[in-house]
Motif scaffolding. Structure first.
Motif, PDB file in Angstrom:
ATOM      1  N   THR A  14       0.844  -1.199   0.000  1.00 23.09           N
ATOM      2  CA  THR A  14       0.000   0.000   0.000  1.00 23.09           C
ATOM      3  C   THR A  14       0.874   1.242   0.000  1.00 23.09           C
ATOM      4  O   THR A  14       2.104   1.163   0.073  1.00 23.09           O
ATOM      5  CB  THR A  14      -0.928   0.044   1.233  1.00 23.09           C
ATOM      6  N   ASP A  15       0.202   2.402  -0.057  1.00 27.21           N
ATOM      7  CA  ASP A  15       0.902   3.686   0.043  1.00 27.21           C
ATOM      8  C   ASP A  15       0.884   4.241   1.461  1.00 27.21           C
ATOM      9  O   ASP A  15       1.357   5.356   1.693  1.00 27.21           O
ATOM     10  CB  ASP A  15       0.255   4.706  -0.899  1.00 27.21           C
ATOM     11  N   VAL A  16       0.334   3.504   2.405  1.00 24.32           N
ATOM     12  CA  VAL A  16       0.263   3.975   3.787  1.00 24.32           C
ATOM     13  C   VAL A  16       1.653   3.902   4.406  1.00 24.32           C
ATOM     14  O   VAL A  16       2.264   2.829   4.469  1.00 24.32           O
ATOM     15  CB  VAL A  16      -0.721   3.125   4.618  1.00 24.32           C
ATOM     16  N   GLN A  66     -10.101  12.336   8.176  1.00 23.98           N
ATOM     17  CA  GLN A  66     -10.312  11.662   6.897  1.00 23.98           C
ATOM     18  C   GLN A  66     -11.034  12.560   5.890  1.00 23.98           C
ATOM     19  O   GLN A  66     -10.885  12.386   4.686  1.00 23.98           O
ATOM     20  CB  GLN A  66     -11.099  10.369   7.120  1.00 23.98           C
ATOM     21  N   SER A 123      -1.242  11.016   8.809  1.00 20.87           N
ATOM     22  CA  SER A 123      -0.755  10.483   7.529  1.00 20.87           C
ATOM     23  C   SER A 123      -1.218   9.056   7.299  1.00 20.87           C
ATOM     24  O   SER A 123      -1.334   8.610   6.154  1.00 20.87           O
ATOM     25  CB  SER A 123       0.772  10.568   7.469  1.00 20.87           C
ATOM     26  N   ASN A 157      -5.252   9.533   6.370  1.00 19.71           N
ATOM     27  CA  ASN A 157      -5.644  10.274   5.177  1.00 19.71           C
ATOM     28  C   ASN A 157      -4.534  10.180   4.135  1.00 19.71           C
ATOM     29  O   ASN A 157      -3.415  10.664   4.371  1.00 19.71           O
ATOM     30  CB  ASN A 157      -5.910  11.741   5.531  1.00 19.71           C
ATOM     31  N   PRO A 158      -4.789   9.578   2.964  1.00 15.78           N
ATOM     32  CA  PRO A 158      -3.733   9.405   1.957  1.00 15.78           C
ATOM     33  C   PRO A 158      -3.220  10.710   1.360  1.00 15.78           C
ATOM     34  O   PRO A 158      -2.183  10.715   0.701  1.00 15.78           O
ATOM     35  CB  PRO A 158      -4.426   8.554   0.877  1.00 15.78           C
ATOM     36  N   LYS A 159      -3.916  11.818   1.610  1.00 14.01           N
ATOM     37  CA  LYS A 159      -3.480  13.115   1.094  1.00 14.01           C
ATOM     38  C   LYS A 159      -2.515  13.815   2.044  1.00 14.01           C
ATOM     39  O   LYS A 159      -2.074  14.927   1.787  1.00 14.01           O
ATOM     40  CB  LYS A 159      -4.689  14.012   0.835  1.00 14.01           C
ATOM     41  N   THR A 211       1.122  13.501   4.216  1.00 15.05           N
ATOM     42  CA  THR A 211       2.389  12.807   4.454  1.00 15.05           C
ATOM     43  C   THR A 211       3.130  13.507   5.590  1.00 15.05           C
ATOM     44  O   THR A 211       2.904  14.685   5.858  1.00 15.05           O
ATOM     45  CB  THR A 211       3.287  12.801   3.202  1.00 15.05           C
TER      46      THR A 211
END
Length: 527
Positions: free
Chosen positions: A71-73, A112, A142, A145-147, A149
């Motif tokens: 994943t991108d998490v 979120q 982070s 919420n994927p937006k 970082t």
């Protein structure tokens, strides 16, 4: 790097992982990279859900990302997360690994819902007790919420980057390349700053609250003690403050709280919050009082107007707003605050490694600061206004034994100088000769006592010329039904244990006042 007991504790925590996690390392050939790799391998050996991957794809080395596999998490540390940040590391592992946060569901949903791209970088020091709360808040955001970082950067490890960005205080948070904020921040504070409509919603909700039997303003040791004692009486109790813990959050070692040989400020603040939550106390954080409107007639309600525009009311009010660090009030102090002028040697000291600094104040706080800084910086000059130091003798002996510390008494600081970006010096007057001298230095640590947070009460209740709330032995102020406790009052000793005692006294006095004036139906006889 981890001792046996710590490894065993960490192994137990890692059993909570629900999804596999990769520790993706970016390393060079330096000793710090080897130290980080050793730590990551030790952690990975404690769980079959954790693996170490070597990528070397990040510009900051050593650094590593905690990534939920496939994943991108992710969360990134440009640090070797030990010291105060070890807890941040463990929490990030668990959250990236799918273990649910204990954060309130409504706050999770608010995070979120945040729209936009938010790229945060936090500069920290491993000795900073204020940094972990900020790091942990942004790490959680982070993950949720994927937006969003977040990268946590150890300023001592990346000194060139810190100096290039002009960071002279921690934590300093950048958002999308610009300074977002500095100092301790809660998750709620960060989210409310991003969600601009949150304040209006919170104010509307507060306006709808029914009057309290006891409304406590301030949530340090005195305020929480007041709220707990009031709630134990079975009466409607509200606690409104900017943050739970107050000045305790900025305190490092606490060794004189009777029955607790040693603790640290943030740990005590957490315990205070848990104690208040164990009772029926309505806790209202992120609020600052702006005005007290006393009851017009006996039996009427007192009102507390908040800066948010909300208004709370109570049959009695307990003022426990505490105190803050006193400023010098000289030219250059505010201009160079967090640019070399600082009030926390534990937090910001590592940023001044190898530099020359001054400590203002010869009491216990000032001398302790000078001793601590002497082990980090090139040279310390301690300046005391009076003719002698006021610190305990044992501290003075230690101070005078240090070869890189000079002590100046009868020294009145008159100006902090700088080049527009950072501190370059300090001007002081020799009170004996009247001559002015300039010290070339890069940091000024101010440790000159406390100032009560009572400006908003001027003209409403009796204050001393130092701004302290005048109280009697029962904690009563000059306004019937309004009581006060802790460091904001004329109590002669500003200590955690005395603040707790005065808070309980104020609550018992408020309860007695209610019995004699309104006889609350839920009153109990619990001591």
């Amino acid at each position: 790097m981890l001792d046996k007991a710590l490894s065993q504790q960490l192994a137990q925590h890692l059993k909570l992982l629900r999804q596999p996690v990769e520790l993706v390392a970016s390393l060079d050939d330096g000793a710090k990279s080897q130290q980080l790799l050793e730590l990551l391998n030790e952690v990975a050996a404690l769980s079959d859900k954790v693996t170490v991957v070597r990528a070397d794809d990040d510009e900051r080395r050593p650094s590593f990302a905690i990534v939920r596999a496939g994943t991108d998490v992710s969360v990134r540390f440009a640090a070797i997360p030990l010291g105060h940040e070890l807890t941040s590391f463990v929490l990030a592992l668990l959250q990236v690994g799918g273990h649910p946060s204990t954060t309130a569901p409504e706050l999770v949903e608010q995070i979120q819902r945040l729209d936009g791209e938010y790229h945060f970088v936090t500069y920290l020091s491993l000795s900073c007790q204020n940094c972990p709360e900020v790091v942990q808040a942004l790490n959680l955001m982070s993950v949720l919420n994927p937006k969003i970082t977040h990268v946590a950067v150890d300023g001592a490890l990346f000194r060139e980057e810190v100096e290039a960005r002009g960071v002279l205080a921690v934590p300093t948070v950048f958002l999308n390349g610009e300074v977002f904020d500095q100092g301790r921040m809660t998750l709620e504070q960060i989210v409310s700053k991003l969600d601009t409509s949150a304040g209006e919603r919170a104010a509307s909700a507060l306006n709808d609250k029914e009057p309290f039997d006891v409304l406590v303003v301030g949530a340090g040791p005195a305020g929480v003690s007041s709220a707990v004692y009031a709630a134990r009486k079975g009466i409607a109790t509200g606690l409104v403050a900017e943050r739970i813990g107050g000045q305790v959050l900025d305190t490092m070692a606490i060794e004189n709280l009777i029955s607790v040989p040693y603790t640290e400020g943030p740990k005590l603040a957490s315990a205070l919050e848990q104690h208040a939550q164990a009772y029926d106390v309505d806790i209202m954080e992120l609020q600052r009082a702006a005005r007290l409107v006393p009851a017009a007639e006996p039996g009427d309600l007192h009102r507390v107007e908040l800066e948010s525009g909300a208004v709370l009311s109570g049959r009695t009010v307990i003022l426990a707003t505490g105190a803050r660090w006193r400023h010098m009030g000289v030219p250059g102090e505010q201009e160079y605050r967090n640019k070399g002028v600082t009030y926390c040697p534990h937090c910001d000291g590592p940023l001044f490694k190898g530099k020359r600094v001054a400590v203002i104040g010869g009491g216990n706080s000032g001398v302790e600061a000078a001793i601590d800084l002497a082990g980090i910086v090139e040279h310390v000059t301690l300046l005391e206004f009076d003719g002698t130091l006021r610190a305990d003798e044992v501290l003075q002996r230690k101070l005078h034994s240090l070869s890189n510390v000079d002590v100046l008494v009868n020294a009145r600081t008159t100006e902090v100088t700088g080049d527009g970006a950072k501190v370059t010096g300090l001007v002081y007057e020799d009170r004996t000769s009247g001559e002015h001298h300039t010290l070339a230095l890069e940091g000024v640590f101010v440790q000159i006592g406390l100032l009560p947070n009572t400006e908003w009460l001027e003209g409403t209740i009796e204050l001393t010329n130092r701004g302290e709330i005048v109280i009697d032995e029962r904690g009563a102020t000059s306004v019937p039904g309004v009581f006060a406790a802790g460091d904001c009052t004329t109590s002669p000793y500003k200590q955690i244990v005395t603040a707790m005692g005065s808070g309980s006294t104020a609550a018992l006095s408020a309860f007695d006042h209610l019995i004699r004036t309104t006889a609350p139906a839920l009153a109990s006889t619990d001591a």
